[in-house]
Design a protein around this motif. Sequence first.
Motif, short mmCIF file in Angstrom:
data_model
loop_
_atom_site.label_atom_id
_atom_site.label_comp_id
_atom_site.label_asym_id
_atom_site.label_seq_id
_atom_site.Cartn_x
_atom_site.Cartn_y
_atom_site.Cartn_z
N ILE A 83 0.74 -1.21 0.02
CA ILE A 83 0.17 -0.15 -0.09
C ILE A 83 0.87 1.34 0.00
N GLU A 120 0.93 4.34 -2.88
CA GLU A 120 0.72 5.81 -2.38
C GLU A 120 1.81 6.50 -3.12
N SER A 135 -4.28 1.68 8.43
CA SER A 135 -4.11 1.44 6.88
C SER A 135 -3.52 2.76 6.42
N SER A 172 -3.83 3.35 3.36
CA SER A 172 -4.69 3.47 1.82
C SER A 172 -5.70 4.75 1.81
#
Length: 263
Positions: free
Chosen positions: A38, A42, A73, A75
């Motif tokens: 993740i 990003e 997280s 995300s």
Amino acid sequence: MDNAIIQKFENQLQTFEKKVLTNLLTGHNIPPAHFKQIILTEIRRSPKMLEAFRLNPSTLFAAIIHCAELGLSPSQQLGEFFFIPYKGHIRPILGYKGLVTLLLRNKGVKSISCESVHEGDEFVYELGLEPLLKHVPKDEIRTSFTLTHIYCVVKTRDDEKPFKVLSKGELQKIISNLINPNSLYFDDKKDSQFWMLKKIVLKQLAKLLPKDNLGLRALAIDDQMEGGAVISLDENEQVVVLDEKKQQSKPSNALYDSLAIDE
């Protein structure tokens, strides 16, 4: 140049994974490989994050470690934790959903709900010895223009229901006092559900709620970030919060020299 920076970042992320991230993430039952993927997604999609890594790698890795420490997280789609590039460094910011996750870890909190109130709604609230909150949504146009209030209600294990209400004017005043206001505030296209405004209200209510040590630390650092501070790593690779003026663009100790990208 971007490929070289990304490769450098991947190598350093792997080093931090072995040193600290695996232990932090395992404690929250988060697979390190998933967390790392993740993070890579990003940074690959954000030129500003890459630039922050090139100029101030310590701020990005401090934010990553802080996210892992909290067990959230990274995300952007999930909305728990955000890496916000600002003036060549990274500011870690809690999302509304991240704050909810942290508060629900406390056994004293059973549920959390936040709602927006609009001009045509039936809405009444009273404070004092017998608090009252009643909201009947009626206005079909639910935009930042018609918004009048945001409120949050928590149900505790003892079936108490503390709540907090802030008017649109109060929200605007709080935002105007922030050093670096998030661009999502009152943005109907990017935040049609008013998550960032709900976070402001929930943070006010959270001051009265039971929290574990991680929850206390998360709220304290989030307040400092919104107040203009900078997150970084010290020489022992511990997360620290600094005044923005004290953060140098290219730290000189050996750890940071190993992270920096040559121009």
